[in-house]
Enzyme design. Structure first.
Site, short mmCIF file in Angstrom:
data_model
loop_
_atom_site.label_atom_id
_atom_site.label_comp_id
_atom_site.label_asym_id
_atom_site.label_seq_id
_atom_site.Cartn_x
_atom_site.Cartn_y
_atom_site.Cartn_z
N THR A 42 34.21 70.65 76.30
CA THR A 42 33.80 69.72 75.80
C THR A 42 33.90 68.34 76.38
O THR A 42 33.02 67.56 76.45
CB THR A 42 34.31 69.58 74.18
OG1 THR A 42 33.95 71.00 73.71
CG2 THR A 42 33.29 68.66 73.67
N CYS A 43 35.32 67.99 76.54
CA CYS A 43 35.58 66.84 77.09
C CYS A 43 34.93 66.18 78.52
O CYS A 43 34.29 65.33 78.63
CB CYS A 43 37.14 66.61 77.32
SG CYS A 43 37.73 65.14 78.03
N GLY A 91 28.81 59.54 60.05
CA GLY A 91 29.63 58.33 59.98
C GLY A 91 31.10 58.42 60.77
O GLY A 91 31.97 57.40 60.34
N GLU A 97 29.96 56.12 67.78
CA GLU A 97 29.92 55.71 69.35
C GLU A 97 28.45 55.88 69.80
O GLU A 97 27.88 54.99 70.45
CB GLU A 97 30.88 56.88 70.12
CG GLU A 97 32.23 56.47 69.72
CD GLU A 97 33.38 57.46 70.43
OE1 GLU A 97 34.37 57.16 70.83
OE2 GLU A 97 32.88 58.68 70.82
N GLY A 123 29.90 66.41 62.04
CA GLY A 123 31.03 67.05 62.00
C GLY A 123 31.03 68.08 63.01
O GLY A 123 29.95 68.53 63.61
N ASP A 132 40.94 72.40 69.69
CA ASP A 132 39.92 72.23 68.74
C ASP A 132 39.84 73.46 67.85
O ASP A 132 39.32 73.49 66.58
CB ASP A 132 38.53 71.83 69.03
CG ASP A 132 38.55 70.24 69.50
OD1 ASP A 132 39.76 69.75 69.67
OD2 ASP A 132 37.40 69.71 69.73
N THR A 141 41.38 65.62 72.93
CA THR A 141 41.81 66.03 74.39
C THR A 141 43.31 65.87 74.51
O THR A 141 43.92 66.98 74.90
CB THR A 141 41.02 65.44 75.46
OG1 THR A 141 39.78 65.89 75.31
CG2 THR A 141 41.57 65.46 76.75
N ALA A 201 41.05 55.94 70.06
CA ALA A 201 40.45 54.80 70.22
C ALA A 201 38.90 55.32 69.98
O ALA A 201 38.71 56.47 69.94
CB ALA A 201 40.24 54.42 71.78
N HIS A 232 49.75 35.45 78.11
CA HIS A 232 48.80 34.52 77.82
C HIS A 232 47.78 34.23 79.05
O HIS A 232 48.25 34.00 80.14
CB HIS A 232 49.56 33.09 77.15
CG HIS A 232 48.64 32.10 76.83
ND1 HIS A 232 48.01 32.14 75.52
CD2 HIS A 232 48.22 30.89 77.44
CE1 HIS A 232 47.31 31.09 75.44
NE2 HIS A 232 47.48 30.31 76.51
N GLU A 257 48.06 39.62 73.18
CA GLU A 257 49.27 38.72 72.53
C GLU A 257 49.40 38.38 71.30
O GLU A 257 50.33 38.27 70.72
CB GLU A 257 49.17 37.28 73.37
CG GLU A 257 48.32 36.51 73.13
CD GLU A 257 48.36 35.11 73.87
OE1 GLU A 257 49.36 34.54 73.87
OE2 GLU A 257 47.27 34.48 74.40
C1 LIG Z 1 30.77 63.67 71.90
C2 LIG Z 1 32.14 63.66 72.08
C3 LIG Z 1 33.05 62.92 72.21
C4 LIG Z 1 34.47 62.98 72.40
N1 LIG Z 1 35.26 61.91 72.87
C5 LIG Z 1 36.42 62.18 72.82
C6 LIG Z 1 37.36 61.27 73.32
O1 LIG Z 1 36.90 59.90 73.59
N2 LIG Z 1 38.77 61.19 73.20
C7 LIG Z 1 39.22 62.37 73.02
O2 LIG Z 1 40.55 62.65 72.94
N3 LIG Z 1 38.48 63.31 72.46
C8 LIG Z 1 37.41 63.48 72.33
N4 LIG Z 1 36.55 64.12 71.96
C9 LIG Z 1 37.15 65.70 71.79
C10 LIG Z 1 37.52 66.37 72.98
O3 LIG Z 1 36.50 66.73 73.66
C11 LIG Z 1 38.38 67.81 72.40
O4 LIG Z 1 39.17 67.55 71.57
C12 LIG Z 1 38.62 68.60 73.43
O5 LIG Z 1 37.56 68.91 74.55
C13 LIG Z 1 39.22 70.02 72.84
O6 LIG Z 1 39.78 70.65 74.09
P1 LIG Z 1 39.69 72.27 73.74
O7 LIG Z 1 40.45 73.04 74.92
O8 LIG Z 1 40.28 72.71 72.36
O9 LIG Z 1 38.43 72.96 73.78
P2 LIG Z 1 37.01 72.49 74.87
O10 LIG Z 1 37.22 71.48 75.64
O11 LIG Z 1 35.74 72.41 73.97
O12 LIG Z 1 36.90 73.97 75.60
C14 LIG Z 1 36.72 75.10 75.01
C15 LIG Z 1 35.80 76.10 76.10
O13 LIG Z 1 35.95 77.37 75.63
C16 LIG Z 1 34.76 77.94 76.43
N5 LIG Z 1 34.67 79.13 75.26
C17 LIG Z 1 34.16 79.05 73.95
N6 LIG Z 1 34.14 80.63 73.54
C18 LIG Z 1 34.45 81.38 74.63
C19 LIG Z 1 34.41 82.71 74.63
N7 LIG Z 1 34.52 83.55 74.03
N8 LIG Z 1 34.61 83.17 76.17
C20 LIG Z 1 35.04 82.31 77.20
N9 LIG Z 1 34.76 80.90 77.06
C21 LIG Z 1 34.46 80.42 75.87
C22 LIG Z 1 33.75 76.94 75.91
O14 LIG Z 1 32.53 77.16 76.72
C23 LIG Z 1 34.58 75.60 76.38
O15 LIG Z 1 34.40 75.22 77.81
C24 LIG Z 1 35.13 64.16 71.76
C25 LIG Z 1 34.13 65.13 71.76
C26 LIG Z 1 33.16 65.17 71.50
C27 LIG Z 1 31.87 66.38 71.29
#
Ligand SMILES: Cc1cc2nc3c(=O)[nH]c(=O)nc-3n(C[C@H](O)[C@H](O)[C@H](O)COP(=O)(O)OP(=O)(O)OC[C@H]3O[C@@H](n4cnc5c(N)ncnc54)[C@H](O)[C@@H]3O)c2cc1C
Length: 452
Positions: free
Chosen positions: A42-43, A176, A182, A262, A303, A311, A341, A436, A441
């Site tokens: 996702t990230c 919200g 964002e 959500g 997640d 992340t 942030a 400053h 500051e």
């Molecule tokens: C729009 C948005 C903005 C965000 N902005 C921020 C931010 O600014 N800062 C921040 O810290 N966090 C942010 N996040 C949250 C952050 O992206 C997640 O917390 C993070 O990516 C979680 O990592 P993860 O490894 O748990 O899962 P993910 O990064 O979601 O990776 C899960 C992976 O598992 C794969 N997968 C799922 N099921 C299977 C399966 N059965 N077999 C094989 N592969 C599979 C998926 O394809 C995916 O690639 C944001 C999220 C979104 C949606």
């Protein structure tokens, strides 16, 4: 003793999964990783990274506007090229996908492309091929949640926002939370007319109340039409776009409706029940303090299981698992004082407790607030203001909450988070010399606690 194809098999190549696989591989473990889509999760693909790139793009609109106050004359009004931004983003994300692949390869991780599902406590199947492992890590992330409503098929989620075609001149953002705020802020900056609809009376539940109100007011000043205490009842496609009916009888015509209402843990299709992996009452994978699920050989991070879906949290949880399985350290992660942030315009940066949470936890607190026009805006012509707040536990003098709404808040708060984790007191903040002239500051010069 039973032998396995792998010491460690990771399901999901996102933030948590790649980190765990890579670090376990570097420590000599035989590691497999299954990913159904692009590496980075996702990230990298539809979250933090493309969002921040688009936030930068939106920031240029502000910079062009402000430049005149500093003497810059533009021969022509700048034009925004959405197709160019999308192509640039796709190029950079493609590069990052490749970097992740190289990192895994260099760590000796076997990448298996496809959808993984559990067969039992030590077996994973990917596209009909079975792989056994001593330990399995589930790091499948989360997915957007859209409630049932008439016309649900016409709305999009954050996953689709980066590649919309054409650019949505009229955008409705429903929700919200930080992702909703964002996107509202970013697309407003890119030139869309944005209406944000939220069912509660304030945006950003869980953030400090002053921050919530200040941000809403700044977003309003920037032109986001914030409709609070309202819900979407239906969405209908017409010749002119999408006709959205809100609960209070208000009707809106827009081009795109984004539901940022959500996210839910990605547990479907994993066959968790086959291995006996239990869920908690949030529908997330239930884990103990060491990220072990109800099945001793199976772990979960990020997640799909965490209460802090970010992340850096997924990365940190992954390291706890790897350290305990392939290192010499069994430790627990500390979830207190996680800085975050929100990349709205202006940004929010926050660390520690909101004022109300601090009162509930510590009893008596002192609160220091500052609301000012940043030096930059004395000439820029923009009427944006900056807000800063410190929450101090009266008994210990420790700074337990630090909040900012203003330019670069995320960059500023990261450093203060180190001090807060080290237990910095207000007296220590006061004895720190400021830099400053900066906005930051202000955090070391606030002297008068607000009267409560
Ligand atoms: C729009 C948005 C903005 C965000 N902005 C921020 C931010 O600014 N800062 C921040 O810290 N966090 C942010 N996040 C949250 C952050 O992206 C997640 O917390 C993070 O990516 C979680 O990592 P993860 O490894 O748990 O899962 P993910 O990064 O979601 O990776 C899960 C992976 O598992 C794969 N997968 C799922 N099921 C299977 C399966 N059965 N077999 C094989 N592969 C599979 C998926 O394809 C995916 O690639 C944001 C999220 C979104 C949606």
């Amino acid at each position: 003793m039973r032998t396995y194809d792998f010491d460690f098999f990771v399901i999901g190549g996102g933030s948590g999964g790649v980190r765990a696989a890579r670090m376990a591989g570097q420590r000599g473990a035989r590691v497999g990783l299954a990913e159904a889509a692009e590496l980075g999760g996702t990230c990298v693909n539809v979250g933090c990274i493309p969002k921040k790139l688009y936030s930068y793009a939106a920031g240029y609109a502000e910079a062009f506007e402000e430049a005149a106050g500093y003497g810059w004359q533009m021969a022509e009004a700048p034009r925004f090229d959405w197709a160019h931004l999308k192509a640039q983003r796709a190029r950079e994300i493609g590069r990052l996908n490749g970097v992740y692949g190289t990192l895994l390869k260099n760590a000796g991780v076997q990448l298996i492309t496809g959808w993984a599902q559990l067969i039992d406590a030590h077996t994973v199947e990917v596209d009909g091929q079975r792989h056994t492992a001593r330990h399995i890590l589930i790091a499948t992330g989360g997915t957007p949640f859209v409630p049932e409503l008439p016309g649900r098929e016409h709305v999009v989620t954050s996953d689709a926002m980066f590649d919309l075609d054409p650019f949505p001149k009229r955008l409705m953002v429903v929700g919200g939370g930080y992702i909703a705020c964002e996107f509202a802020s970013i697309f407003r900056g890119l030139g869309a007319a944005v209406t944000q609809v939220h069912r509660r009376a304030h945006v950003l539940t869980g953030f400090d109340d002053d921050v919530r109100q200040f941000l809403a007011s700044e977003m309003g000043k920037a032109g986001v039409d914030l409709v609070l205490s309202a819900e979407v009842e239906s969405v209908r496609r017409t010749e002119k776009g999408l006709d959205v009916m809100l609960s209070r009888g208000r009707q809106h015509e827009v081009d795109t409706v984004l539901f940022a209402t959500g996210r839910v843990p990605n547990t479907e299709g994993l066959c968790l029940e086959a291995a006996g992996v239990a869920l908690d009452d949030r529908g997330a994978i239930a884990v103990d303090a060491h990220y072990r699920t109800s099945v001793p050989s199976i772990f979960a991070v990020g997640d799909v299981s965490t209460s802090a879906p970010l992340t850096p949290v997924a990365l940190a949880e992954a390291m706890v698992v790897v350290d305990s399985l392939f290192g010499d350290r069994r430790r627990r992660m500390d979830y207190e004082f996680i800085p975050t942030a929100v990349f709205t315009h202006p940004n929010i940066g926050t660390c520690g407790y909101s004022e109300s949470d601090a009162r509930a936890k510590f009893g008596k607190v002192d609160v220091y607030c500052s609301d000012f026009k940043a030096l930059r805006h004395t000439l820029s012509g923009r009427n944006e203001r900056t807000f800063m707040k410190l929450v101090v536990d009266k008994a210990s003098d420790r700074v337990v909450g630090l909040h900012m709404v203003g330019a670069d808040a995320g960059e500023i708060v990261q450093g203060f988070a180190v001090a807060m984790r080290a237990g910095a007191t207000k007296a220590l903040f006061d004895s720190t010399i400021g830099i400053h002239p900066t906005a930051a500051e202000e955090f070391v010069t606030m002297r008068d606690a607000s009267a409560v």
